[in-house]
Design a protein around this motif. Sequence first.
Motif, short mmCIF file in Angstrom:
data_model
loop_
_atom_site.label_atom_id
_atom_site.label_comp_id
_atom_site.label_asym_id
_atom_site.label_seq_id
_atom_site.Cartn_x
_atom_site.Cartn_y
_atom_site.Cartn_z
N LYS A 71 2.40 -7.65 -17.09
CA LYS A 71 1.28 -8.21 -16.35
C LYS A 71 0.31 -7.11 -15.97
CE LYS A 71 3.70 -8.16 -11.88
NZ LYS A 71 4.12 -8.98 -10.72
N SER A 72 -0.93 -7.51 -15.71
CA SER A 72 -1.97 -6.51 -15.44
C SER A 72 -2.42 -6.50 -14.00
CB SER A 72 -3.18 -6.78 -16.35
OG SER A 72 -3.68 -8.09 -16.11
N TYR A 73 -1.72 -7.20 -13.13
CA TYR A 73 -2.08 -7.26 -11.72
C TYR A 73 -0.86 -6.95 -10.86
CZ TYR A 73 0.19 -11.79 -12.17
OH TYR A 73 1.09 -12.78 -12.43
N GLY A 74 -1.10 -6.72 -9.57
CA GLY A 74 -0.01 -6.43 -8.65
C GLY A 74 0.16 -4.94 -8.42
N PRO A 75 0.96 -4.58 -7.41
CA PRO A 75 1.13 -3.16 -7.04
C PRO A 75 1.70 -2.29 -8.16
CG PRO A 75 1.91 -4.60 -5.29
CD PRO A 75 1.62 -5.48 -6.46
N THR A 76 2.68 -2.81 -8.90
CA THR A 76 3.30 -1.99 -9.95
C THR A 76 2.32 -1.69 -11.07
OG1 THR A 76 5.49 -2.93 -9.46
CG2 THR A 76 5.21 -1.85 -11.59
N THR A 124 0.83 -1.21 0.00
CA THR A 124 0.00 0.00 0.00
C THR A 124 0.86 1.26 0.00
OG1 THR A 124 -1.83 -1.11 1.12
CG2 THR A 124 -1.76 1.29 1.27
N LEU A 125 1.88 1.28 0.84
CA LEU A 125 2.79 2.44 0.88
C LEU A 125 3.55 2.58 -0.43
CD1 LEU A 125 4.20 2.22 4.53
CD2 LEU A 125 2.54 3.85 3.62
N TYR A 126 3.96 1.46 -1.00
CA TYR A 126 4.66 1.50 -2.29
C TYR A 126 3.77 2.12 -3.37
CZ TYR A 126 6.11 -0.29 -6.85
OH TYR A 126 6.44 -0.41 -8.18
N MET A 127 2.53 1.64 -3.46
CA MET A 127 1.61 2.18 -4.47
C MET A 127 1.35 3.66 -4.24
SD MET A 127 -1.28 -0.78 -5.16
CE MET A 127 -1.58 -1.24 -3.45
N LEU A 153 -1.64 12.67 -1.41
CA LEU A 153 -1.28 11.42 -0.75
C LEU A 153 -2.51 10.72 -0.19
CD1 LEU A 153 2.00 12.31 1.19
CD2 LEU A 153 1.73 10.43 -0.44
N GLY A 154 -3.38 11.49 0.47
CA GLY A 154 -4.58 10.91 1.04
C GLY A 154 -5.51 10.35 -0.02
N THR A 155 -5.66 11.08 -1.12
CA THR A 155 -6.54 10.62 -2.20
C THR A 155 -5.99 9.36 -2.85
OG1 THR A 155 -7.22 12.90 -2.65
CG2 THR A 155 -7.61 11.28 -4.39
N ILE A 156 -4.68 9.37 -3.16
CA ILE A 156 -4.07 8.20 -3.79
C ILE A 156 -4.06 7.01 -2.85
CG2 ILE A 156 -1.91 7.33 -4.77
CD1 ILE A 156 -1.35 10.22 -5.70
N PHE A 157 -3.87 7.27 -1.57
CA PHE A 157 -3.92 6.20 -0.58
C PHE A 157 -5.30 5.50 -0.63
CE2 PHE A 157 -4.76 4.52 3.66
CZ PHE A 157 -3.59 3.83 3.95
N GLY A 158 -6.35 6.29 -0.69
CA GLY A 158 -7.69 5.72 -0.79
C GLY A 158 -7.89 4.95 -2.08
N TYR A 159 -7.37 5.48 -3.19
CA TYR A 159 -7.47 4.79 -4.47
C TYR A 159 -6.70 3.47 -4.45
CZ TYR A 159 -9.64 8.77 -6.88
OH TYR A 159 -10.50 9.76 -7.30
N SER A 160 -5.57 3.44 -3.75
CA SER A 160 -4.77 2.21 -3.69
C SER A 160 -5.56 1.09 -3.02
CB SER A 160 -3.45 2.45 -2.96
OG SER A 160 -3.66 2.61 -1.56
N ALA A 161 -6.38 1.46 -2.02
CA ALA A 161 -7.23 0.46 -1.37
C ALA A 161 -8.28 -0.05 -2.34
CB ALA A 161 -7.89 1.05 -0.13
N MET A 162 -8.82 0.84 -3.16
CA MET A 162 -9.79 0.43 -4.18
C MET A 162 -9.15 -0.48 -5.21
SD MET A 162 -11.62 4.14 -4.70
CE MET A 162 -12.54 3.62 -6.14
#
Length: 220
Positions: free
Chosen positions: A87-92, A18-21, A156-165
């Motif tokens: 690939k189309s999955y994973g954090p990267t 999550t932090l990486y993303m 940061l807050g917005t992207i953090f929320g998007y990373s959870a999605m």
Amino acid sequence: MMWTAEIWNMLLEGIAATLYMTLASTFFGYVIGLPMGIVLNVTRREGLHPNAILYRILDFISNIVRSIPFLILLILLIPVARFLIGKSYGPTAAVIALTASAAPYIARMVESSLNEVDPGVIEAARSMGASNTQIVFRVLLVEARTSLVTGVTIALGTIFGYSAMAGIIGAGGLGDIASRYGYYRWQTDIMIITVIIIIILFQTLQMIGMRTATKIDRRK
């Protein structure tokens, strides 16, 4: 359920993903969005170098991308992720979609921050012979630095929320853990702990950002 070492390792890996993303997407978002925001400010009607055509093109791109819901954009960019990283999955893979979503949003925040700079300061710099480039880097960005740092905190807050999605459709991270264990397996304890971790991380990022903005604000 038993809280085994495997579960704790899973949570630690989720935090790292999550932090990486979040951090990677914010960085690349600013690599694209900061110059874009500067150009939007400079080329607007009241800007240092008005250019209606360039402004309208960037304005159109920004509005179009921001109008697409993130989950839809994430799906649309699956072929791009597969082409770029194989690939189309994973954090990267998620970073690609997160960056695409964040960049125009960041550009608008940068433009808004620069628009708030007192025109009198700009005129004073221009009267002393400063070029447009010097005004941008030595006046606009300096005078707007508190607002810009606040913008980073919001981004940061917005992207953090998007990373959870993004975790819901295979990006990994805490969002994936919360949905997988909380929704599909009904293991409420893991979901609750995951949500608590998400709240703590979000509040920590926001606190660091706001304290940084306060420290560099000369008006305080």
